[in-house]
Design an enzyme around this catalytic site. Structure first.
Site, PDB file in Angstrom:
ATOM      1  N   ASP A  11       0.891  -1.160   0.000  1.00 52.15           N
ATOM      2  CA  ASP A  11       0.000   0.000   0.000  1.00 52.15           C
ATOM      3  C   ASP A  11       0.929   1.210   0.000  1.00 52.15           C
ATOM      4  O   ASP A  11       1.675   1.431   0.955  1.00 52.15           O
ATOM      5  CB  ASP A  11      -0.864  -0.044   1.262  1.00 52.15           C
ATOM      6  CG  ASP A  11      -1.753   1.181   1.427  1.00 52.15           C
ATOM      7  OD1 ASP A  11      -1.525   2.196   0.738  1.00 52.15           O
ATOM      8  OD2 ASP A  11      -2.672   1.120   2.259  1.00 52.15           O
ATOM      9  N   TYR A 228       1.088  -0.041  15.049  1.00 50.13           N
ATOM     10  CA  TYR A 228       0.154  -0.105  13.924  1.00 50.13           C
ATOM     11  C   TYR A 228       0.553   0.865  12.823  1.00 50.13           C
ATOM     12  O   TYR A 228       0.719   2.054  13.062  1.00 50.13           O
ATOM     13  CB  TYR A 228      -1.265   0.224  14.401  1.00 50.13           C
ATOM     14  CG  TYR A 228      -2.269   0.102  13.288  1.00 50.13           C
ATOM     15  CD1 TYR A 228      -2.573  -1.152  12.764  1.00 50.13           C
ATOM     16  CD2 TYR A 228      -2.884   1.218  12.751  1.00 50.13           C
ATOM     17  CE1 TYR A 228      -3.474  -1.291  11.732  1.00 50.13           C
ATOM     18  CE2 TYR A 228      -3.797   1.092  11.713  1.00 50.13           C
ATOM     19  CZ  TYR A 228      -4.083  -0.155  11.209  1.00 50.13           C
ATOM     20  OH  TYR A 228      -4.971  -0.293  10.180  1.00 50.13           O
ATOM     21  N   LYS A 231      -2.248  -2.460   7.532  1.00 54.57           N
ATOM     22  CA  LYS A 231      -2.285  -3.909   7.648  1.00 54.57           C
ATOM     23  C   LYS A 231      -1.543  -4.629   6.549  1.00 54.57           C
ATOM     24  O   LYS A 231      -1.298  -4.101   5.483  1.00 54.57           O
ATOM     25  CB  LYS A 231      -3.736  -4.374   7.665  1.00 54.57           C
ATOM     26  CG  LYS A 231      -4.423  -3.927   8.933  1.00 54.57           C
ATOM     27  CD  LYS A 231      -5.862  -4.184   8.871  1.00 54.57           C
ATOM     28  CE  LYS A 231      -6.470  -4.152   7.506  1.00 54.57           C
ATOM     29  NZ  LYS A 231      -6.047  -3.088   6.635  1.00 54.57           N
TER      30      LYS A 231
HETATM   31  P1  13P Z   1      -5.114  -0.555   4.804  1.00 56.36           P
HETATM   32  O1  13P Z   1      -4.213  -1.470   5.584  1.00 56.36           O
HETATM   33  O2  13P Z   1      -5.766  -1.259   3.654  1.00 56.36           O
HETATM   34  O3  13P Z   1      -4.438   0.700   4.434  1.00 56.36           O
HETATM   35  O4  13P Z   1      -6.336  -0.196   5.744  1.00 56.36           O
HETATM   36  C1  13P Z   1      -6.140   0.557   6.854  1.00 56.36           C
HETATM   37  C2  13P Z   1      -7.394   0.619   7.625  1.00 56.36           C
HETATM   38  O5  13P Z   1      -7.495   0.019   8.639  1.00 56.36           O
HETATM   39  C3  13P Z   1      -8.498   1.406   7.096  1.00 56.36           C
HETATM   40  O6  13P Z   1      -9.539   1.543   8.015  1.00 56.36           O
HETATM   41 MG    MG Z   2      -4.890  -2.161   2.069  1.00 59.27          MG
HETATM   42 MG    MG Z   3      -4.119   2.152   3.240  1.00 60.63          MG
END
Ligand code: 13P
Ligand code: MG
Ligand code: MG
Ligand code: 13P
Length: 364
Positions: A11, A228, A231
């Site tokens: 990402d 964090y 993800k």
């Molecule tokens: P991503 O990991 O896809 O960027 O999502 C982050 C998230 O928790 C959005 O609420």
């Molecule tokens: Mg993502």
């Molecule tokens: Mg994201």
């Protein structure tokens, strides 16, 4: 000859919020991919997106963990991040966790799944791309594909599958692995893979031919960054037919919208919805989590495809089920079991809020 299919994903900035990829970022990644093919680093390559994650699909002869291939992927993500920064996209460079690239993408933030294989006369593979979920989410579908005869008829009626499969399971916290054989050790296997936040299936191997049937990314961003940072939206490569489950048996494992972690702020459970490329833009409560299946025939290392395998009305019921489950879980708001259990919340933004109240607690 041994060929390699590598999927490296990251990402590097969302459009809008965390819901999708901007076309200008995709353009720069695709241009870089074409250059790498022209320079013969790669036999073939494609770039696709699921939600706010970009997936570089690279076919080459350089083997797993190849420095040049990994460096190409890293540099390409850096170029994409530059565009994302210019457009003020959300979380530009989100998954690029190290300042200087050290030769291997592992531990640097992006996720990777790499398959070394001898190309068969016909080599059908499916590449899965996930968003708003995490490493370990493929455990249940892999179990269905490779160990459950109610999903995969071939385990019962095809001689080439009848001996079963070996599962390589990684403990993502302790950095250890174990290999467990199906069918005779499935109860032992389920002890671990039933807990996907800690144990993730990295590989499955055919016990008939010893060839690799599938690989998945098991990189956990919170384990790398210690906090964090978004993800570890995962990817996997699954070979089909012959000594492996048929294409339809592989896809059958997604006819239920399995509950996975990764909905909103990486802090909630939600149903994993199988969708076409066009529908891979999670927007409701930043979800529900998505999975796309790209089908390819490999021809001398060239990627013939993709076919967008979930672009099929036979997955409509799974999508409807995912919407019903989302409605139901959302009603719980900040309560478990929609919100992740406390020990998993440790890897989200919640600890800072809890810390603030530390002094207000007193003995009872
Ligand atoms: P991503 O990991 O896809 O960027 O999502 C982050 C998230 O928790 C959005 O609420
Ligand atoms: Mg993502
Ligand atoms: Mg994201
Ligand atoms: P075909 O006869 O269409 O090749 O199909 C065989 C098969 O195994 C389908 O699952």
């Amino acid at each position: 000859m041994v060929r390699t299919l590598s999927v490296i994903k990251a990402d590097i900035g969302g459009f809008v919020g965390h819901s999708g990829m901007h076309p200008d970022v995709m353009d720069v990644l695709r241009k870089n991919m074409d250059d790498a093919i022209n320079k013969s680093l790669l036999i073939d390559g494609q770039v696709h997106a699921c939600g706010d994650d970009a997936f570089l699909i690279m076919s080459h002869d350089n083997g797993e963990d190849n420095k040049d291939v990994h460096k190409f992927a890293w540099d390409s993500f850096i170029d994409g991040t530059e565009v994302a920064k210019k457009l003020h996209l959300y979380g530009a460079g989100q998954d690029l966790l190290v300042d200087a690239f050290s030769g291997n993408i592992k531990g640097a933030g992006p996720g990777s799944a790499e398959l070394e294989y001898e190309e068969r006369p016909s080599e059908p593979v499916i590449i899965f791309m996930g968003d708003k979920t995490s490493a370990g989410s493929f455990n249940l579908p892999f179990y269905k594909m490779f160990a459950d005869p109610f999903n995969t008829a071939g385990l019962v009626i095809s001689e080439s599958l009848h001996q079963g499969f070996a599962f390589e399971v990684h403990d993502v916290k302790e950095h250890k692995k174990i290999i467990l054989n199906s069918p005779e050790e499935i109860y032992d296997l389920l002890v671990f893979i039933g807990s996907p936040a800690r144990y993730a299936v990295k590989r499955v191997v055919s016990r008939t031919s010893n060839s690799i049937a599938c690989v998945s990314s098991t990189d956990k961003l919170s384990e790398i960054a210690g906090r964090y940072v978004g993800k570890d939206d995962p990817t996997s490569i699954v070979r089909c037919q012959g000594d492996f489950p048929a294409v339809g048996e592989v896809l059958e494992a997604f006819t239920t919208a399995w509950t996975v972690e990764g909905f909103m702020r990486g802090s909630h459970y939600g149903p994993w919805m199988p969708v076409s490329l066009d529908e891979a833009n999670p927007s409701r409560f930043d979800g529900p989590p998505r999975v796309v299946a790209l089908g390819f025939q490999l021809a001398d290392g060239k990627l013939i495809g993709p076919r967008d395998m979930f672009d099929d009305p036979s997955f409509d019921n799974a999508r409807a089920e995912a919407n019903d489950i989302s409605d139901y879980l959302r009603k719980h708001g900040p309560f478990e079991p929609h919100r992740l259990p406390l020990d998993e919340m440790e890897y989200t933004t919640m600890p800072t809020v809890a810390d603030k109240l530390n002094k207000r607690w007193s003995e009872i």
